[in-house]
Design a protein around this motif. Structure first.
Motif, PDB file in Angstrom:
ATOM      1  N   GLY A   1      54.928  27.764  39.131  1.00 57.00           N
ATOM      2  CA  GLY A   1      53.666  28.218  38.576  1.00 57.00           C
ATOM      3  C   GLY A   1      52.738  28.808  39.612  1.00 57.00           C
ATOM      4  O   GLY A   1      53.025  28.787  40.812  1.00 57.00           O
ATOM      5  N   PRO A   2      51.610  29.338  39.159  1.00 61.23           N
ATOM      6  CA  PRO A   2      50.691  30.058  40.044  1.00 61.23           C
ATOM      7  C   PRO A   2      49.944  29.144  41.014  1.00 61.23           C
ATOM      8  O   PRO A   2      49.952  27.912  40.880  1.00 61.23           O
ATOM      9  N   ALA A   3      49.301  29.773  41.981  1.00 62.35           N
ATOM     10  CA  ALA A   3      48.478  29.052  42.949  1.00 62.35           C
ATOM     11  C   ALA A   3      47.343  28.334  42.227  1.00 62.35           C
ATOM     12  O   ALA A   3      46.842  28.804  41.204  1.00 62.35           O
TER      13      ALA A   3
ATOM     14  N   VAL B   1      39.972  32.288  39.428  1.00 56.76           N
ATOM     15  CA  VAL B   1      41.382  32.271  39.824  1.00 56.76           C
ATOM     16  C   VAL B   1      42.275  32.372  38.583  1.00 56.76           C
ATOM     17  O   VAL B   1      43.306  33.039  38.595  1.00 56.76           O
ATOM     18  N   GLN B   2      41.877  31.699  37.493  1.00 51.33           N
ATOM     19  CA  GLN B   2      42.623  31.795  36.237  1.00 51.33           C
ATOM     20  C   GLN B   2      42.740  33.248  35.784  1.00 51.33           C
ATOM     21  O   GLN B   2      43.813  33.704  35.391  1.00 51.33           O
ATOM     22  N   LEU B   3      41.624  33.961  35.837  1.00 49.76           N
ATOM     23  CA  LEU B   3      41.614  35.347  35.386  1.00 49.76           C
ATOM     24  C   LEU B   3      42.460  36.231  36.292  1.00 49.76           C
ATOM     25  O   LEU B   3      43.157  37.143  35.827  1.00 49.76           O
ATOM     26  N   ILE B   4      42.407  35.963  37.596  1.00 48.11           N
ATOM     27  CA  ILE B   4      43.216  36.733  38.552  1.00 48.11           C
ATOM     28  C   ILE B   4      44.698  36.502  38.283  1.00 48.11           C
ATOM     29  O   ILE B   4      45.492  37.444  38.224  1.00 48.11           O
ATOM     30  N   VAL B   5      45.069  35.226  38.116  1.00 47.89           N
ATOM     31  CA  VAL B   5      46.466  34.884  37.844  1.00 47.89           C
ATOM     32  C   VAL B   5      46.944  35.556  36.565  1.00 47.89           C
ATOM     33  O   VAL B   5      48.034  36.136  36.514  1.00 47.89           O
ATOM     34  N   LYS B   6      46.115  35.491  35.528  1.00 46.15           N
ATOM     35  CA  LYS B   6      46.495  36.080  34.243  1.00 46.15           C
ATOM     36  C   LYS B   6      46.660  37.589  34.368  1.00 46.15           C
ATOM     37  O   LYS B   6      47.595  38.175  33.790  1.00 46.15           O
TER      38      LYS B   6
ATOM     39  N   TYR C   1      47.540  39.311  37.051  1.00 44.58           N
ATOM     40  CA  TYR C   1      48.775  39.607  37.777  1.00 44.58           C
ATOM     41  C   TYR C   1      50.004  39.338  36.908  1.00 44.58           C
ATOM     42  O   TYR C   1      50.984  40.077  36.964  1.00 44.58           O
ATOM     43  N   GLN C   2      49.962  38.263  36.105  1.00 43.39           N
ATOM     44  CA  GLN C   2      51.085  37.975  35.221  1.00 43.39           C
ATOM     45  C   GLN C   2      51.277  39.083  34.195  1.00 43.39           C
ATOM     46  O   GLN C   2      52.404  39.507  33.922  1.00 43.39           O
TER      47      GLN C   2
ATOM     48  N   GLU D   1      54.580  41.465  33.849  1.00 44.70           N
ATOM     49  CA  GLU D   1      55.318  41.572  32.591  1.00 44.70           C
ATOM     50  C   GLU D   1      55.485  43.019  32.176  1.00 44.70           C
ATOM     51  O   GLU D   1      56.553  43.441  31.715  1.00 44.70           O
ATOM     52  N   LYS D   2      54.429  43.823  32.353  1.00 42.88           N
ATOM     53  CA  LYS D   2      54.508  45.252  32.017  1.00 42.88           C
ATOM     54  C   LYS D   2      55.514  45.953  32.931  1.00 42.88           C
ATOM     55  O   LYS D   2      56.279  46.820  32.501  1.00 42.88           O
TER      56      LYS D   2
END
Length: 309
Positions: free
Chosen positions: A121-123, A292-297, A299-300, A304-305
C-alpha cells in the motif's frame, strides 16, 4: 468537550461540513447543522463518534476525522470500535499504539496470526511503524530472540562498498524509518544496547543470502524494489520459530527500466499459500496529513490510466 470536537481553529468541524456539504448555524445559543437531512444525519453521526472517542481518551487529528467521514459515507462507522479495542503496542513512554483504520487492524491481525505477512500500500499507511511495534512486542514477550530489519539498497545498486563508514553507517540512510520506529518503541538507551548485543540487526538485503533466520522477527521494507530472485532468496531464509513481514508500495518502484518488481510477482504466486497473509492498503488507510490521501489517490488514478493504454 465541544472545543475538542470542533478542534483547533474549528478544523474538525470544517472537515465534517465540507465532507457532507452542511454548515453550522448558531440558534438560541446552540450550534446546529444545516443542510439536506441525510447529510446532516451523517455529519451528526461523525460528531457523535468524535465525542465517544474523546470520552474514551482517544487522540484526535485531522486524519482521523477524515477517516470517520469516509466510514460514515459507507455506513461503516461501527467498524471503528473494532480497531480501538486493543493496543497494538506501548511505547517506552507509555503511549498506547492502536490501529487507526480497518486496514491497519487487518494488517496487525494478519501479522499476529500468520508466519509471513505482506503489507502492500501507499506511504503513510503505517506499514513499517506497526510492523516494528509488533516486532518489539514479540521480542519483549520472548517469542523471538532477535529482530532483523532489511531493505534493498536500490539507490546504491546493492553495492555499498563505495560509501564511507562501517556497514551500519552505509545503510543508515536507507533504514531511517525503521530506526525511528525502534527508538520510539524502546527508547534510545535500550535500543542502543540491543544493537550492540546484536539483538537488533540491520543489514541490506544482499547480506541475507546464505543465511537461515531462526527465532527472529524479520522485516523487509521497501520490497517493491526487490527483483523476483531477491525476494525468493529472502523468503527462503525463513527458519524455525520466525515471522516475516514484507512491506512495499507498488506505486513507488525504483528498479531499472525493464526490471519487474519481485513484490508484485510474489503476491501473485503466493496468494493462496496457507499461513501467508496479504493485506492491501488503500488511500483511505493513509494516516498522515489529509493532503497525502489526495496525492496518493491522484497517483493511483494516473497509474491506472497508464496501465489501460
Amino acid at each position: 468537550m465541544l472545543i475538542k470536537i470542533f478542534g483547533a481553529y474549528d478544523e474538525n468541524i470544517k472537515i465534517i461540513c465540507q465532507a457532507f456539504d452542511v454548515k453550522t448555524v448558531i440558534a438560541e445559543g446552540q450550534t446546529l447543522l444545516q443542510g439536506e437531512q441525510k447529510q446532516v444525519d451523517l455529519a451528526q453521526a461523525v460528531i457523535d463518534k468524535l465525542a465517544d472517542l474523546i470520552y474514551k481518551g482517544e487522540e484526535l487529528d485531522v486524519g482521523r476525522v477524515n477517516y470517520l467521514c469516509d466510514c460514515a459515507k459507507e455506513d461503516k462507522l461501527d467498524e471503528v470500535d473494532k480497531f480501538l479495542a486493543d493496543n497494538v503496542a506501548i511505547t517506552h513512554r507509555g503511549k498506547p499504539i492502536k490501529s487507526k483504520t480497518v486496514g491497519q487492524k487487518k494488517y496487525v491481525d494478519g501479522i499476529n496470526k500468520n508466519t509471513i505477512t505482506f503489507g502492500i500500500g501507499p506511504a503513510g499507511t503505517g506499514k513499517t511503524y506497526l510492523a516494528v511495534a509488533l516486532a518489539v512486542n514479540h521480542l519483549k514477550a520472548k517469542k523471538v530472540d532477535k529482530i532483523i530489519l532489511t531493505r534493498p539498497a536500490v539507490e546504491a545498486g546493492e553495492k555499498l562498498g563505495f560509501l564511507p563508514g562501517d556497514l551500519q553507517e552505509k545503510v543508515n540512510p536507507y533504514l531511517r524509518p525503521l530506526y525511528d520506529a525502534l527508538q520510539e518503541m524502546l527508547g534510545m538507551e535500550t535500543y542502543s544496547k540491543m544493537m550492540e548485543k546484536g539483538v537488533i540487526e540491520i543489514a541490506p538485503l544482499a547480506y541475507m543470502r546464505g543465511r537461515t533466520l531462526n527465532n527472529a522477527f524479520v522485516i523487509l521494507d521497501e520490497a517493491q524494489n526487490t527483483t523476483s530472485e531477491q525476494i525468493k532468496m529472502f523468503l527462503t531464509r525463513l527458519g524455525e520459530n520466525s515471522k516475516m513481514v514484507i512491506n512495499g508500495d507498488l506505486t513507488q518502484i525504483d528498479l531499472p527500466q525493464g526490471k519487474a518488481s519481485g513484490l508484485r510477482h510474489a503476491t501473485k504466486i503466493l496468494k493462496d499459500v496457507p499461513d501467508i497473509c496479504i493485506t492491501r492498503f488503500t488511500e483511505r488507510d493513509v494516516v498522515r496529513h489529509p493532503l497525502v490521501q489526495l496525492i496518493v489517490k491522484a497517483y493511483q488514478t494516473a497509474e491506472e490510466k497508464n496501465n489501460d493504454k
